[in-house]
Design an enzyme around this catalytic site. Structure first.
Site, PDB file in Angstrom:
ATOM      1  N   CYS A  10       0.811  -1.236   0.000  1.00  0.00           N
ATOM      2  CA  CYS A  10       0.000   0.000   0.000  1.00  0.00           C
ATOM      3  C   CYS A  10       0.835   1.272   0.000  1.00  0.00           C
ATOM      4  O   CYS A  10       0.367   2.312   0.479  1.00  0.00           O
ATOM      5  CB  CYS A  10      -0.949  -0.016   1.197  1.00  0.00           C
ATOM      6  N   TYR A 143       8.442 -11.696 -15.358  1.00  0.00           N
ATOM      7  CA  TYR A 143       7.242 -11.080 -14.762  1.00  0.00           C
ATOM      8  C   TYR A 143       5.987 -11.787 -15.277  1.00  0.00           C
ATOM      9  O   TYR A 143       5.096 -12.147 -14.495  1.00  0.00           O
ATOM     10  CB  TYR A 143       7.219  -9.595 -15.123  1.00  0.00           C
TER      11      TYR A 143
HETATM   12  N1  LIG Z   1       1.594  -0.108 -12.676  1.00  0.00           N
HETATM   13  C1  LIG Z   1       1.369  -0.939 -13.685  1.00  0.00           C
HETATM   14  O1  LIG Z   1       1.550  -0.573 -14.861  1.00  0.00           O
HETATM   15  C2  LIG Z   1       0.858  -2.349 -13.418  1.00  0.00           C
HETATM   16  C3  LIG Z   1       0.323  -3.050 -14.504  1.00  0.00           C
HETATM   17  C4  LIG Z   1      -0.161  -4.332 -14.298  1.00  0.00           C
HETATM   18  C5  LIG Z   1      -0.119  -4.885 -13.035  1.00  0.00           C
HETATM   19  N2  LIG Z   1       0.403  -4.180 -11.994  1.00  0.00           N
HETATM   20  C6  LIG Z   1       0.443  -4.833 -10.690  1.00  0.00           C
HETATM   21  O2  LIG Z   1      -0.202  -4.028  -9.745  1.00  0.00           O
HETATM   22  C7  LIG Z   1       0.318  -4.277  -8.445  1.00  0.00           C
HETATM   23  C8  LIG Z   1       0.613  -2.971  -7.760  1.00  0.00           C
HETATM   24  O3  LIG Z   1       1.616  -2.280  -8.476  1.00  0.00           O
HETATM   25  P1  LIG Z   1       1.670  -0.693  -8.587  1.00  0.00           P
HETATM   26  O4  LIG Z   1       1.429  -0.329  -9.989  1.00  0.00           O
HETATM   27  O5  LIG Z   1       0.839  -0.038  -7.535  1.00  0.00           O
HETATM   28  O6  LIG Z   1       3.237  -0.451  -8.335  1.00  0.00           O
HETATM   29  P2  LIG Z   1       4.014   0.163  -7.088  1.00  0.00           P
HETATM   30  O7  LIG Z   1       3.579   1.560  -6.854  1.00  0.00           O
HETATM   31  O8  LIG Z   1       5.444  -0.122  -7.348  1.00  0.00           O
HETATM   32  O9  LIG Z   1       3.470  -0.701  -5.871  1.00  0.00           O
HETATM   33  C9  LIG Z   1       3.923  -1.998  -5.610  1.00  0.00           C
HETATM   34  C10 LIG Z   1       3.749  -2.236  -4.142  1.00  0.00           C
HETATM   35  O10 LIG Z   1       4.232  -3.558  -3.834  1.00  0.00           O
HETATM   36  C11 LIG Z   1       5.083  -3.424  -2.724  1.00  0.00           C
HETATM   37  N3  LIG Z   1       6.037  -4.506  -2.601  1.00  0.00           N
HETATM   38  C12 LIG Z   1       7.059  -4.862  -3.419  1.00  0.00           C
HETATM   39  N4  LIG Z   1       7.719  -5.897  -2.905  1.00  0.00           N
HETATM   40  C13 LIG Z   1       7.106  -6.202  -1.737  1.00  0.00           C
HETATM   41  C14 LIG Z   1       7.330  -7.170  -0.729  1.00  0.00           C
HETATM   42  N5  LIG Z   1       8.345  -8.042  -0.802  1.00  0.00           N
HETATM   43  N6  LIG Z   1       6.489  -7.209   0.335  1.00  0.00           N
HETATM   44  C15 LIG Z   1       5.464  -6.327   0.435  1.00  0.00           C
HETATM   45  N7  LIG Z   1       5.232  -5.363  -0.460  1.00  0.00           N
HETATM   46  C16 LIG Z   1       6.046  -5.317  -1.536  1.00  0.00           C
HETATM   47  C17 LIG Z   1       5.781  -2.093  -2.920  1.00  0.00           C
HETATM   48  O11 LIG Z   1       6.402  -1.687  -1.732  1.00  0.00           O
HETATM   49  P3  LIG Z   1       7.693  -0.709  -1.740  1.00  0.00           P
HETATM   50  O12 LIG Z   1       7.125   0.653  -1.963  1.00  0.00           O
HETATM   51  O13 LIG Z   1       8.269  -0.897  -0.376  1.00  0.00           O
HETATM   52  O14 LIG Z   1       8.584  -1.162  -2.836  1.00  0.00           O
HETATM   53  C18 LIG Z   1       4.574  -1.256  -3.299  1.00  0.00           C
HETATM   54  O15 LIG Z   1       3.839  -0.912  -2.156  1.00  0.00           O
HETATM   55  C19 LIG Z   1       1.539  -5.186  -8.652  1.00  0.00           C
HETATM   56  O16 LIG Z   1       1.199  -6.517  -8.352  1.00  0.00           O
HETATM   57  C20 LIG Z   1       1.832  -5.037 -10.132  1.00  0.00           C
HETATM   58  O17 LIG Z   1       2.456  -6.201 -10.658  1.00  0.00           O
HETATM   59  C21 LIG Z   1       0.889  -2.918 -12.159  1.00  0.00           C
END
Ligand SMILES: NC(=O)c1ccc[n+]([C@@H]2O[C@H](COP(=O)([O-])OP(=O)(O)OC[C@H]3O[C@@H](n4cnc5c(N)ncnc54)[C@H](OP(=O)(O)O)[C@@H]3O)[C@@H](O)[C@H]2O)c1
Length: 271
Positions: A10, A143
């Site tokens: 989050c 990924y």
């Molecule tokens: N943005 C896109 O284009 C996109 C597209 C398709 C799918 N998604 C998916 O959407 C989800 C959320 O991504 P987002 O776009 O919101 O990106 P983001 O802003 O990078 O958020 C990812 C979150 O996951 C956390 N995280 C990473 N490793 C972790 C761990 N070992 N334990 C607990 N938390 C961890 C991060 O924490 P930290 O801040 O501490 O790193 C961050 O809070 C992901 O599953 C991603 O694969 C994103």
């Protein structure tokens, strides 16, 4: 009694953060989890939100957060990241690293909440996958493999636990404007190293912009889809952005060969 929701990943500005804000505004009792509490931003002081530390890669961290949260009605497995680069430049450790967060992490959480949900004969599990959970492209092999694995686990789980009154849903965003891109771990050509794949890397980076000429979607859009899945849950898979819908529709309408040809033409790929 308001329903309890636990969300992983989050950090401020991301999809998990937006989902926490929307669910808290609807009166859910939200456990917004982050690896580092300092990254929770405004959630730390938000009504209906408890911020907990949780690293999905650490079983002790998962256990501690679940013990603090108590009974969970809804789990949102959102935490994730991407290892980005050509497969030849990856190692088995890179693949393990990718799966540790994107597959083993969500699985740890599922195992943690299932016994309680099963006993209460009620629960919702939402796994945030990606357009890459069904369609792989150049450079995102690790990924995509992790998200395909997450989708397979989710599909099996749906069949197994529906019987106990537990719903399982997959959310599939395309491009979303978060820190996701900046948080990618870059390998080989993607990291600017001298590489046979440098030309493909630059073509594919340009292609990404062609696919989303108006820019990526906002995290609120995906959060609203997560809320819809939790509250209405009439589908298993939820494509969550327009570009994801576009890719899935094209993929469905074409053979593998037609899809590759159309993609190359549309995106100007000569590699
Ligand atoms: N943005 C896109 O284009 C996109 C597209 C398709 C799918 N998604 C998916 O959407 C989800 C959320 O991504 P987002 O776009 O919101 O990106 P983001 O802003 O990078 O958020 C990812 C979150 O996951 C956390 N995280 C990473 N490793 C972790 C761990 N070992 N334990 C607990 N938390 C961890 C991060 O924490 P930290 O801040 O501490 O790193 C961050 O809070 C992901 O599953 C991603 O694969 C994103």
């Amino acid at each position: 009694m308001p329903k309890s929701v636990l969300i992983t990943g989050c950090s401020s500005g991301g999809i998990g953060h937006a989902a926490a804000v929307q669910l808290a505004a609807k009166g859910y009792n939200v456990f917004a989890t982050v690896r580092n509490a300092a990254k929770a931003g405004d959630l730390a002081a938000a009504d209906n939100v408890t911020v907990l530390e949780l690293d999905v890669r650490e079983q002790t961290s998962v256990d501690a957060a679940l013990a603090q949260a108590g009974d969970i009605d809804v789990l949102v497995n959102n935490a994730g990241f991407e290892v980005w680069g050509a497969l030849e430049e990856m190692t088995v450790d890179d693949l393990k690293d990718q799966f540790e967060t994107n597959v083993y992490g969500p699985f740890r959480l599922v195992l943690g909440v299932l016994p309680g949900m099963r006993k209460r004969e009620n629960g919702v599990i939402v796994n945030v996958s990606s357009v890459a959970g069904r369609v792989a492209g150049p450079l995102n092999g690790l990924y995509a493999a992790s998200k395909w694995a997450l989708e397979a686990l989710s599909e099996t789980l749906k069949y197994e636990v529906g019987h106990f009154g537990i719903r399982v849903h997959i959310i599939e965003p395309g491009g979303v404007e978060t820190a996701f891109g900046a948080n990618r771990r870059l390998v080989g050509a993607a990291a600017g190293e001298e590489s046979l794949y440098a030309e493909m890397f630059s073509q594919w980076e340009a292609a990404g912009q062609r696919l989303n000429p108006d820019g990526a979607a906002q995290p609120d859009v995906v959060a609203a889809v997560i809320v819809d899945a939790i509250e209405n849950g009439d589908k298993f898979r939820y494509p969550a952005t327009q570009d994801a819908e576009f890719v899935f529709n094209a993929r469905k309408a074409m053979t593998d060969e037609q899809f590759e040809q159309a993609m190359r033409q549309q995106l100007g790929l000569t590699w």
